[in-house]
Scaffold this motif. Structure first.
Motif, PDB file in Angstrom:
ATOM      1  N   GLU A 232       0.836  -1.205   0.000  1.00  0.00           N
ATOM      2  CA  GLU A 232       0.000   0.000   0.000  1.00  0.00           C
ATOM      3  C   GLU A 232       0.867   1.250   0.000  1.00  0.00           C
ATOM      4  N   TYR A 233       1.926   1.241   0.797  1.00  0.00           N
ATOM      5  CA  TYR A 233       2.843   2.375   0.835  1.00  0.00           C
ATOM      6  C   TYR A 233       3.656   2.455  -0.462  1.00  0.00           C
ATOM      7  N   ILE A 234       4.114   1.305  -0.939  1.00  0.00           N
ATOM      8  CA  ILE A 234       4.947   1.276  -2.145  1.00  0.00           C
ATOM      9  C   ILE A 234       4.159   1.765  -3.356  1.00  0.00           C
ATOM     10  N   PHE A 235       2.925   1.268  -3.515  1.00  0.00           N
ATOM     11  CA  PHE A 235       2.103   1.678  -4.655  1.00  0.00           C
ATOM     12  C   PHE A 235       1.482   3.057  -4.457  1.00  0.00           C
ATOM     13  N   GLY A 236       1.475   3.550  -3.233  1.00  0.00           N
ATOM     14  CA  GLY A 236       0.933   4.879  -2.969  1.00  0.00           C
ATOM     15  C   GLY A 236       1.962   5.981  -3.048  1.00  0.00           C
ATOM     16  N   LEU A 237       3.251   5.638  -2.848  1.00  0.00           N
ATOM     17  CA  LEU A 237       4.300   6.649  -2.800  1.00  0.00           C
ATOM     18  C   LEU A 237       5.425   6.415  -3.805  1.00  0.00           C
ATOM     19  N   GLY A 238       5.479   5.226  -4.365  1.00  0.00           N
ATOM     20  CA  GLY A 238       6.609   4.856  -5.218  1.00  0.00           C
ATOM     21  C   GLY A 238       6.483   5.302  -6.653  1.00  0.00           C
ATOM     22  N   ALA A 239       7.432   4.857  -7.458  1.00  0.00           N
ATOM     23  CA  ALA A 239       7.493   5.240  -8.873  1.00  0.00           C
ATOM     24  C   ALA A 239       6.326   4.648  -9.666  1.00  0.00           C
ATOM     25  N   ARG A 240       5.933   3.411  -9.352  1.00  0.00           N
ATOM     26  CA  ARG A 240       4.817   2.759 -10.039  1.00  0.00           C
ATOM     27  C   ARG A 240       3.584   2.828  -9.153  1.00  0.00           C
ATOM     28  N   ARG A 241       2.885   3.936  -9.248  1.00  0.00           N
ATOM     29  CA  ARG A 241       1.756   4.180  -8.346  1.00  0.00           C
ATOM     30  C   ARG A 241       0.469   3.573  -8.865  1.00  0.00           C
ATOM     31  N   GLU A 242      -0.351   3.169  -7.914  1.00  0.00           N
ATOM     32  CA  GLU A 242      -1.694   2.706  -8.214  1.00  0.00           C
ATOM     33  C   GLU A 242      -2.668   3.688  -7.570  1.00  0.00           C
ATOM     34  N   ARG A 243      -3.616   4.109  -8.364  1.00  0.00           N
ATOM     35  CA  ARG A 243      -4.549   5.165  -7.942  1.00  0.00           C
ATOM     36  C   ARG A 243      -5.230   4.847  -6.607  1.00  0.00           C
ATOM     37  N   ALA A 244      -5.726   3.641  -6.436  1.00  0.00           N
ATOM     38  CA  ALA A 244      -6.438   3.296  -5.207  1.00  0.00           C
ATOM     39  C   ALA A 244      -5.529   3.399  -3.982  1.00  0.00           C
ATOM     40  N   CYS A 245      -4.276   3.019  -4.120  1.00  0.00           N
ATOM     41  CA  CYS A 245      -3.339   3.095  -2.993  1.00  0.00           C
ATOM     42  C   CYS A 245      -3.035   4.548  -2.644  1.00  0.00           C
ATOM     43  N   GLU A 246      -2.836   5.376  -3.646  1.00  0.00           N
ATOM     44  CA  GLU A 246      -2.638   6.805  -3.408  1.00  0.00           C
ATOM     45  C   GLU A 246      -3.848   7.408  -2.714  1.00  0.00           C
ATOM     46  N   GLN A 247      -5.029   7.074  -3.214  1.00  0.00           N
ATOM     47  CA  GLN A 247      -6.262   7.607  -2.635  1.00  0.00           C
ATOM     48  C   GLN A 247      -6.439   7.143  -1.195  1.00  0.00           C
ATOM     49  N   LEU A 248      -6.137   5.895  -0.928  1.00  0.00           N
ATOM     50  CA  LEU A 248      -6.272   5.366   0.423  1.00  0.00           C
ATOM     51  C   LEU A 248      -5.405   6.156   1.401  1.00  0.00           C
ATOM     52  N   LEU A 249      -4.160   6.409   1.027  1.00  0.00           N
ATOM     53  CA  LEU A 249      -3.289   7.181   1.910  1.00  0.00           C
ATOM     54  C   LEU A 249      -3.874   8.565   2.165  1.00  0.00           C
ATOM     55  N   GLY A 250      -4.440   9.179   1.138  1.00  0.00           N
ATOM     56  CA  GLY A 250      -5.080  10.484   1.295  1.00  0.00           C
ATOM     57  C   GLY A 250      -6.270  10.438   2.235  1.00  0.00           C
ATOM     58  N   VAL A 251      -7.092   9.418   2.108  1.00  0.00           N
ATOM     59  CA  VAL A 251      -8.261   9.260   2.990  1.00  0.00           C
ATOM     60  C   VAL A 251      -7.798   9.101   4.435  1.00  0.00           C
ATOM     61  N   ILE A 252      -6.768   8.303   4.639  1.00  0.00           N
ATOM     62  CA  ILE A 252      -6.265   8.080   6.004  1.00  0.00           C
ATOM     63  C   ILE A 252      -5.734   9.386   6.590  1.00  0.00           C
ATOM     64  N   VAL A 253      -5.004  10.158   5.798  1.00  0.00           N
ATOM     65  CA  VAL A 253      -4.478  11.442   6.275  1.00  0.00           C
ATOM     66  C   VAL A 253      -5.630  12.375   6.647  1.00  0.00           C
ATOM     67  N   ARG A 254      -6.643  12.440   5.798  1.00  0.00           N
ATOM     68  CA  ARG A 254      -7.780  13.327   6.070  1.00  0.00           C
ATOM     69  C   ARG A 254      -8.553  12.896   7.310  1.00  0.00           C
ATOM     70  N   ARG A 255      -8.469  11.648   7.663  1.00  0.00           N
ATOM     71  CA  ARG A 255      -9.208  11.128   8.823  1.00  0.00           C
ATOM     72  C   ARG A 255      -8.287  10.842  10.008  1.00  0.00           C
ATOM     73  N   THR A 256      -7.133  11.511  10.033  1.00  0.00           N
ATOM     74  CA  THR A 256      -6.213  11.347  11.150  1.00  0.00           C
ATOM     75  C   THR A 256      -6.967  11.644  12.442  1.00  0.00           C
ATOM     76  N   GLY A 257      -6.810  10.780  13.385  1.00  0.00           N
ATOM     77  CA  GLY A 257      -7.539  10.911  14.641  1.00  0.00           C
ATOM     78  C   GLY A 257      -8.699   9.934  14.713  1.00  0.00           C
ATOM     79  N   ARG A 258      -9.314   9.665  13.565  1.00  0.00           N
ATOM     80  CA  ARG A 258     -10.391   8.670  13.527  1.00  0.00           C
ATOM     81  C   ARG A 258      -9.889   7.330  12.998  1.00  0.00           C
ATOM     82  N   ILE A 259      -8.806   7.370  12.239  1.00  0.00           N
ATOM     83  CA  ILE A 259      -8.170   6.154  11.734  1.00  0.00           C
ATOM     84  C   ILE A 259      -6.736   6.138  12.252  1.00  0.00           C
ATOM     85  N   ALA A 260      -6.371   5.066  12.903  1.00  0.00           N
ATOM     86  CA  ALA A 260      -5.008   4.896  13.393  1.00  0.00           C
ATOM     87  C   ALA A 260      -4.373   3.729  12.634  1.00  0.00           C
ATOM     88  N   VAL A 261      -3.075   3.861  12.384  1.00  0.00           N
ATOM     89  CA  VAL A 261      -2.335   2.849  11.625  1.00  0.00           C
ATOM     90  C   VAL A 261      -1.234   2.287  12.506  1.00  0.00           C
TER      91      VAL A 261
END
Length: 138
Positions: free
Chosen positions: A9-38
């Protein structure tokens, strides 16, 4: 809500070969910091480090800081859990991630790993790909 993200999830969200869903997931988690813990073990951090450029790895570390996520050392997970998952046919690294997920007690492991996704029925937690996790979190 407490979740675990597999290394891919981190590799496909931040790496050279990105996958849209993984990038979006990281964004959703950041926006919900405090309600979602990792939670994250050292094994996943090391796998991410091996697969990202130094710049992208710095971005990963910044993400962990933003989420207030500390790194759990691998030796805190009971050895017997990992052995049990290996005996059930998972590769050693996947067995450790399954053991870690069970040990932490989270309901969701988010992963694109086909080995986890195909074993959904016999795990004590749900394995979701990023796209499905986004739908459930949003």
């Amino acid at each position: 809500m407490l979740i675990i993200l597999d290394a891919n999830e981190y590799i496909f969200g931040l790496g050279a070969r990105r996958e849209r869903a993984c990038e979006q997931l990281l964004g959703v988690i950041v926006r919900r910091t405090g309600r979602i813990a990792v939670r994250i073990p050292r094994l996943i951090v090391n796998e991410v480090r091996r697969n990202l450029t130094p710049e992208a790895f710095k971005e990963f570390l910044a993400l962990l800081t933003l989420l207030r996520t500390s790194i759990d050392e691998d030796n805190v997970v009971p050895f017997e859990l990992g052995i049990r998952y290996e005996a059930e046919g998972l590769k050693p690294a996947d067995a450790f991630i399954a053991a870690y997920t069970e040990w932490v007690g989270v309901e969701w492991l988010i992963s694109e790993n086909r080995h986890f996704l195909s074993r959904q029925a016999d795990l004590p937690f749900r394995v979701l790909p990023a796209a499905q996790a986004i739908r459930l979190i949003s």
